[in-house]
Design an enzyme around this catalytic site. Structure first.
Site, PDB file in Angstrom:
ATOM      1  N   ARG A   6       0.817  -1.223   0.000  1.00 48.91           N
ATOM      2  CA  ARG A   6       0.000   0.000   0.000  1.00 48.91           C
ATOM      3  C   ARG A   6       0.855   1.279   0.000  1.00 48.91           C
ATOM      4  NH1 ARG A   6      -3.323  -3.625  -0.714  1.00 48.91           N
ATOM      5  NH2 ARG A   6      -5.405  -3.689   0.227  1.00 48.91           N
ATOM      6  N   GLU A  47      -5.360   3.336   6.059  1.00 48.15           N
ATOM      7  CA  GLU A  47      -4.978   3.279   4.647  1.00 48.15           C
ATOM      8  C   GLU A  47      -5.649   4.467   3.934  1.00 48.15           C
ATOM      9  OE1 GLU A  47      -5.806  -0.534   2.595  1.00 48.15           O
ATOM     10  OE2 GLU A  47      -6.797   0.702   1.108  1.00 48.15           O
ATOM     11  N   SER A  95     -11.062  -1.138   2.909  1.00 46.44           N
ATOM     12  CA  SER A  95     -10.292  -1.245   4.160  1.00 46.44           C
ATOM     13  C   SER A  95      -9.970   0.154   4.669  1.00 46.44           C
ATOM     14  CB  SER A  95      -8.964  -1.961   3.921  1.00 46.44           C
ATOM     15  OG  SER A  95      -9.169  -3.243   3.433  1.00 46.44           O
TER      16      SER A  95
HETATM   17  N1  EPU Z   1     -10.926 -11.246   9.755  1.00 44.48           N
HETATM   18  C1  EPU Z   1     -11.671 -11.344  10.904  1.00 44.48           C
HETATM   19  N2  EPU Z   1     -12.676 -10.457  11.107  1.00 44.48           N
HETATM   20  C2  EPU Z   1     -12.968  -9.478  10.218  1.00 44.48           C
HETATM   21  C3  EPU Z   1     -12.202  -9.360   9.041  1.00 44.48           C
HETATM   22  C4  EPU Z   1     -11.180 -10.261   8.824  1.00 44.48           C
HETATM   23  O1  EPU Z   1     -11.444 -12.219  11.717  1.00 44.48           O
HETATM   24  O2  EPU Z   1     -13.909  -8.728  10.478  1.00 44.48           O
HETATM   25  C5  EPU Z   1      -9.874 -12.220   9.492  1.00 44.48           C
HETATM   26  C6  EPU Z   1     -10.249 -13.165   8.353  1.00 44.48           C
HETATM   27  O3  EPU Z   1     -11.005 -14.254   8.816  1.00 44.48           O
HETATM   28  C7  EPU Z   1      -8.904 -13.582   7.828  1.00 44.48           C
HETATM   29  C8  EPU Z   1      -8.049 -12.335   8.040  1.00 44.48           C
HETATM   30  O4  EPU Z   1      -8.709 -11.562   9.037  1.00 44.48           O
HETATM   31  O5  EPU Z   1      -8.369 -14.621   8.607  1.00 44.48           O
HETATM   32  C9  EPU Z   1      -7.843 -11.524   6.778  1.00 44.48           C
HETATM   33  O6  EPU Z   1      -9.127 -11.123   6.274  1.00 44.48           O
HETATM   34  P1  EPU Z   1      -9.401 -10.924   4.719  1.00 44.48           P
HETATM   35  O7  EPU Z   1      -8.875 -12.078   3.955  1.00 44.48           O
HETATM   36  O8  EPU Z   1     -10.817 -10.572   4.560  1.00 44.48           O
HETATM   37  O9  EPU Z   1      -8.478  -9.734   4.272  1.00 44.48           O
HETATM   38  P2  EPU Z   1      -7.971  -8.426   5.001  1.00 44.48           P
HETATM   39  O10 EPU Z   1      -6.558  -8.649   5.429  1.00 44.48           O
HETATM   40  O11 EPU Z   1      -8.936  -8.024   6.036  1.00 44.48           O
HETATM   41  C10 EPU Z   1      -6.948  -7.418   2.798  1.00 44.48           C
HETATM   42  C11 EPU Z   1      -7.011  -6.120   2.046  1.00 44.48           C
HETATM   43  C12 EPU Z   1      -8.318  -6.017   1.277  1.00 44.48           C
HETATM   44  C13 EPU Z   1      -8.402  -7.193   0.314  1.00 44.48           C
HETATM   45  C14 EPU Z   1      -8.331  -8.495   1.137  1.00 44.48           C
HETATM   46  C15 EPU Z   1      -8.306  -9.732   0.268  1.00 44.48           C
HETATM   47  C16 EPU Z   1      -5.705  -4.537   3.342  1.00 44.48           C
HETATM   48  C17 EPU Z   1      -5.731  -3.313   4.202  1.00 44.48           C
HETATM   49  N3  EPU Z   1      -6.891  -5.000   2.957  1.00 44.48           N
HETATM   50  O12 EPU Z   1      -7.996  -7.362   3.794  1.00 44.48           O
HETATM   51  O13 EPU Z   1      -8.263  -4.831   0.504  1.00 44.48           O
HETATM   52  O14 EPU Z   1      -9.610  -7.169  -0.432  1.00 44.48           O
HETATM   53  O15 EPU Z   1      -7.097  -8.505   1.911  1.00 44.48           O
HETATM   54  O16 EPU Z   1      -7.059  -9.875  -0.334  1.00 44.48           O
HETATM   55  O17 EPU Z   1      -4.623  -5.028   3.029  1.00 44.48           O
HETATM   56  C18 EPU Z   1      -8.918  -2.527   0.486  1.00 44.48           C
HETATM   57  O18 EPU Z   1      -7.725  -2.246   0.518  1.00 44.48           O
HETATM   58  O19 EPU Z   1      -9.807  -1.634   0.448  1.00 44.48           O
HETATM   59  C19 EPU Z   1      -9.320  -3.926   0.537  1.00 44.48           C
HETATM   60  C20 EPU Z   1     -10.590  -4.296   0.613  1.00 44.48           C
END
Ligand code: EPU
Length: 347
Positions: free
Chosen positions: A160, A325, A229
């Site tokens: 990012r 972010e 995010s």
């Molecule tokens: N999780 C929770 N609770 C929540 C959300 C997530 O326990 O409310 C856990 C999930 O179960 C999983 C882990 O956290 O074990 C990661 O969650 P997820 O795969 O949904 O991805 P993220 O790390 O929360 C990142 C990006 C997203 C992108 C997703 C998928 C960032 C800041 N965000 O989110 O990007 O879509 O991975 O690759 O890196 C964005 O930047 O706007 C965005 C949506």
């Protein structure tokens, strides 16, 4: 060049908060860029589609909103080189590429925003980042009034982040993004949520899966205003990680280079008890705690207040400082989140 004064930005930010800028410029050509006034002694902000920007106050700075359009494909025996105007819509580009048999961006389907914003924060999702397919970026430099070409390495991409947020911040404008797609395409199914797909899946099948995953977790900004995010996933030392893992064995983690570990901010926020939290017409999304949503507030300060509250709760519970972010913009231009002082509290 198109120029408007006292321009309301409510429809130009996906949080849908009210803010007015004194002037907004819409450059579409090199000639337009050359006509831009010298803004070096003014507060100004370069806006894409406003899907990662929070206007904190009712007043915004001068805005430049690039509207360069067009997509050109150059085909060689081994690759497609695709040049895209910064003002094109990201998901439109993803669909265009797939329709033309050009594969690679399918994991990045449905990300809201403009193509010119993609390199700035090196957008990423489902195991792929923008930088994986970047050839170079064309950037108009204000001081020399010329267009420079920055190679992928020169863009200094990381999670990012890029040179456009650092050394080149507000020193110019991205006009065109050039992609390099090898014809020897390979499905990227590394992200856990895509592992149910067959390894011979087509790019279209991957795109459909990514779209359905995003739709199931992420609120549609048209229906519930949000900026995806809100926070970045924090990176901690292995030492801090192993202490946390002892206390929270289910803590999701992603090993990084140099003895660092990335954690899931959404998980931390959920464990802090904030998933679905709602106050002052804004809240933490009920399906993805990393997303802050605006139910019906006109006021960006309410979202900042909520974000400060979320940050504080996570800090108290885990001793980890999560940082946004989303970019914070006041009348004075872009601000550090830490420097924003908000009068009231959520509790
Ligand atoms: N999780 C929770 N609770 C929540 C959300 C997530 O326990 O409310 C856990 C999930 O179960 C999983 C882990 O956290 O074990 C990661 O969650 P997820 O795969 O949904 O991805 P993220 O790390 O929360 C990142 C990006 C997203 C992108 C997703 C998928 C960032 C800041 N965000 O989110 O990007 O879509 O991975 O690759 O890196 C964005 O930047 O706007 C965005 C949506």
């Amino acid at each position: 060049m198109e120029l408007s004064k006292q321009f309301p930005l409510q429809n130009n930010n996906s949080f849908n908060v009210k803010s007015i800028c004194p002037a907004i410029y819409f450059p579409k050509t090199l000639a337009d860029l050359e006509q831009l006034p010298d803004l070096s002694s003014y507060n100004f902000y370069i806006l894409g589609d406003g899907t990662n920007t929070l206007f904190v106050e009712q007043q915004a700075p001068i805005i430049i909103k690039p509207e360069f359009s067009g997509i050109d494909i150059l085909e060689t025996p081994e690759r497609y080189i695709v040049s895209v105007g910064a003002g094109e819509y990201w998901h439109g580009l993803v669909c265009f590429c797939l329709e033309n048999g050009i594969y690679g961006l399918e994991n990045l389907a449905l990300i809201p925003g403009s193509v010119g914003a993609a390199p700035v924060q090196n957008i990423g999702a489902y195991g792929v980042e923008f930088s994986n397919f970047c050839s170079h970026v064309k950037w108009f430099e204000f001081t020399s009034q010329t267009i420079k070409t920055l190679s992928k390495d020169e863009c200094q991409f990381s999670y990012r982040n890029s040179i456009f947020k650092q050394d080149l911040y507000n020193k110019g404008i991205i006009v065109e993004v050039v992609f390099d797609f090898p014809k020897a395409w390979q499905a990227n199914l590394s992200y856990a949520g895509l592992s149910t797909l067959d390894k011979n899946s087509t790019a279209k099948q991957i795109m459909d899966k990514v779209i359905s995953l995003r739709k199931s977790k992420l609120p549609d900004p048209i229906k519930i205003p949000n900026a995806g995010s809100f926070f970045k996933n924090p990176v901690v030392s292995e030492q801090q990680f192993s202490l946390l893992q002892k206390m929270y064995p289910n803590l999701p983690f992603y090993l990084q280079s140099k003895g660092q570990v990335k954690l899931a901010a959404g998980w931390l926020i959920e464990q802090a008890g904030l998933k679905g939290y709602r106050k002052n017409d804004v809240g933490v999304h009920e399906h993805q705690a990393l997303v802050l949503v605006n139910y019906k507030s006109n006021n960006g300060e309410n979202i900042v207040a909520l974000a400060k509250y979320v940050q504080q709760k996570v800090l108290t519970k885990f001793n980890i400082l999560i940082s946004p972010e989303v970019r914070m913009v006041t009348k004075q231009g872009e601000q550090d989140f830490a420097d924003l002082i908000i009068d009231y509290k959520c509790d």
